[in-house]
Design an enzyme around this catalytic site. Structure first.
Site, PDB file in Angstrom:
ATOM      1  N   SER A 193       0.829  -1.205   0.000  1.00 34.56           N
ATOM      2  CA  SER A 193       0.000   0.000   0.000  1.00 34.56           C
ATOM      3  C   SER A 193       0.861   1.251   0.000  1.00 34.56           C
ATOM      4  O   SER A 193       0.394   2.324  -0.307  1.00 34.56           O
ATOM      5  CB  SER A 193      -0.846   0.064   1.260  1.00 34.56           C
ATOM      6  OG  SER A 193      -1.330  -1.170   1.619  1.00 34.56           O
ATOM      7  N   HIS A 212      -0.963  -2.691  -7.111  1.00 34.79           N
ATOM      8  CA  HIS A 212      -1.726  -2.420  -5.893  1.00 34.79           C
ATOM      9  C   HIS A 212      -3.222  -2.607  -6.125  1.00 34.79           C
ATOM     10  O   HIS A 212      -3.855  -1.826  -6.838  1.00 34.79           O
ATOM     11  CB  HIS A 212      -1.413  -0.994  -5.419  1.00 34.79           C
ATOM     12  CG  HIS A 212      -2.070  -0.625  -4.142  1.00 34.79           C
ATOM     13  ND1 HIS A 212      -2.536   0.625  -3.862  1.00 34.79           N
ATOM     14  CD2 HIS A 212      -2.367  -1.371  -3.037  1.00 34.79           C
ATOM     15  CE1 HIS A 212      -3.069   0.646  -2.661  1.00 34.79           C
ATOM     16  NE2 HIS A 212      -2.987  -0.559  -2.141  1.00 34.79           N
ATOM     17  N   GLU A 239      -3.527  -0.042  -9.171  1.00 30.65           N
ATOM     18  CA  GLU A 239      -2.478   0.957  -9.419  1.00 30.65           C
ATOM     19  C   GLU A 239      -1.216   0.182  -9.821  1.00 30.65           C
ATOM     20  O   GLU A 239      -0.800  -0.725  -9.092  1.00 30.65           O
ATOM     21  CB  GLU A 239      -2.174   1.760  -8.150  1.00 30.65           C
ATOM     22  CG  GLU A 239      -3.237   2.774  -7.767  1.00 30.65           C
ATOM     23  CD  GLU A 239      -2.891   3.536  -6.474  1.00 30.65           C
ATOM     24  OE1 GLU A 239      -3.052   4.752  -6.460  1.00 30.65           O
ATOM     25  OE2 GLU A 239      -2.478   2.899  -5.479  1.00 30.65           O
ATOM     26  N   ASN A 248      -3.873   5.988  -1.720  1.00 31.10           N
ATOM     27  CA  ASN A 248      -3.649   6.038  -0.270  1.00 31.10           C
ATOM     28  C   ASN A 248      -3.123   7.384   0.206  1.00 31.10           C
ATOM     29  O   ASN A 248      -3.342   7.774   1.353  1.00 31.10           O
ATOM     30  CB  ASN A 248      -2.719   4.911   0.168  1.00 31.10           C
ATOM     31  CG  ASN A 248      -3.475   3.607   0.286  1.00 31.10           C
ATOM     32  OD1 ASN A 248      -4.689   3.609   0.485  1.00 31.10           O
ATOM     33  ND2 ASN A 248      -2.779   2.498   0.150  1.00 31.10           N
TER      34      ASN A 248
END
Ligand code: 3HC
Length: 288
Positions: free
Chosen positions: A122, A143, A155, A194
């Site tokens: 992450s 991701h 991602e 994130n």
């Protein structure tokens, strides 16, 4: 482009089991799902079976297709067995950089020369993970979002030395899994999602902790005010306050002190109120 037939997913937890499911159910890849203890594997397989059953119940998949999907999954405790014939390794281990680097080092020793090593991290630096291997051009970020079975996005993150061929191969694998992709051209903590999400979740925990508003009102405000599918405190429980704290700490250390975790978030972790994974967080998950 590297041809991908066999994938090894390292970790059978919240993300690892979902990635395994998507890769076998949608991508039709053969997947070795590896974890370090049998109970983690058993739990991951139970979650996969339950999720597949939901698709069968809704008529979105037949019993035969479910059994074919399950047959493509090879659970194992043996890292060498998992990666030694894999074309792509997707690491989904806990968010701890030293643990991940040690794993990358070991995988690099066992995996075939042509294999790509991707991380579902992450927030940890892809470039740093790549430095633990002798193949930094074949290391990439991939991701997924929780739950991987339902969330459309992946991602794709380039490390400092990731080659165009590796990036293209990962984009193609994501396409086979019927996911949408965004390319993060520079390895930066938190990538896109994130970096924006974690400060919001951190603030929600702070508002709760200060007593400014009740849990249900904080979640209602964001659900109705911003049209999120679930409120931030429920999402925190979904992701896990430990994972959220770990990401906030990386953002603080690597990017800017402004990302520092709130007392509320830290207290949740200290109290082991981690959310769904421990049964209790901001919500009680034992009855759900
Ligand atoms: N497998 C199969 N089907 C599932 C499932 C699973 N694991 N989980 C839920 N479903 C199905 C349900 O059966 C239901 O189907 P139906 O509508 O046909 O009855 C449907 O999905 C909706 O489920 P629910 O009714 O239980 O709940 P919701 O309507 O709230 O949807 C959700 C669930 C899709 C998770 C939605 O709440 C949502 O999008 N939440 C936000 C999730 C999110 O933001 N994820 C990203 C987190 S950030 C992240 O992962 C990054 C990391 O690095 C931290």
């Amino acid at each position: 482009m590297t041809e991908i037939k066999k994938i090894a997913v390292l970790g059978a937890g919240l993300m690892g089991h979902g990635i395994t499911q998507v890769a076998t159910q949608i991508g039709k890849f053969e997947v070795y799902m590896r974890d370090i203890e049998q109970r983690f594997i058993d739990n991951g397989m139970t979650m996969i079976r339950e999720s597949l059953q939901r698709f069968v119940k809704k008529g979105q998949m037949t019993e035969t297709q479910m059994n074919e999907t399950l047959a493509r999954i090879h659970p194992t405790l043996d890292l060498k067995e998992a990666v030694s014939t894999a074309d792509l390794i997707i690491e989904a281990a806990p968010e701890n950089i030293e643990l991940k680097k040690a794993l990358f080092r070991e995988v690099d020793n066992y995996a075939p020369e042509h294999a790509i090593i991707a991380s579902n991290t992450s927030s940890v630096s892809i470039t740093e993970l790549a430095s633990a291997t002798k193949r930094p051009q074949k290391v990439c970020g991939m991701h997924f979002f929780n739950p991987p079975q339902l969330m459309k996005l992946i991602e794709v993150i380039r490390g400092a030395q990731t080659s165009d061929e590796t990036t293209q191969t990962i984009l193609e694998v994501a396409r086979r899994m019927e996911k949408e992709t965004v390319l993060v051209k520079k390895d930066c903590p938190g990538f896109i999602v994130n970096r924006i999400l974690i400060p919001a979740l951190n603030e929600a925990a702070a508002i709760y902790w200060e007593g400014t508003a009740d849990r249900d009102d904080i979640d209602k405000a964001i659900k109705l005010g911003l049209n999120w599918p679930m409120g931030p405190l429920m999402l925190l429980d979904y992701i896990g306050s430990d994972t959220t704290l770990a990401i906030a700490e990386v953002l603080t250390k690597e990017l800017d002190p402004k990302f520092h975790p709130s007392t509320g978030l830290k207290q949740m972790v200290k109290a082991q109120l981690l959310g769904r994974k421990t049964g209790k967080g901001f919500y009680d998950w034992t009855q759900r």
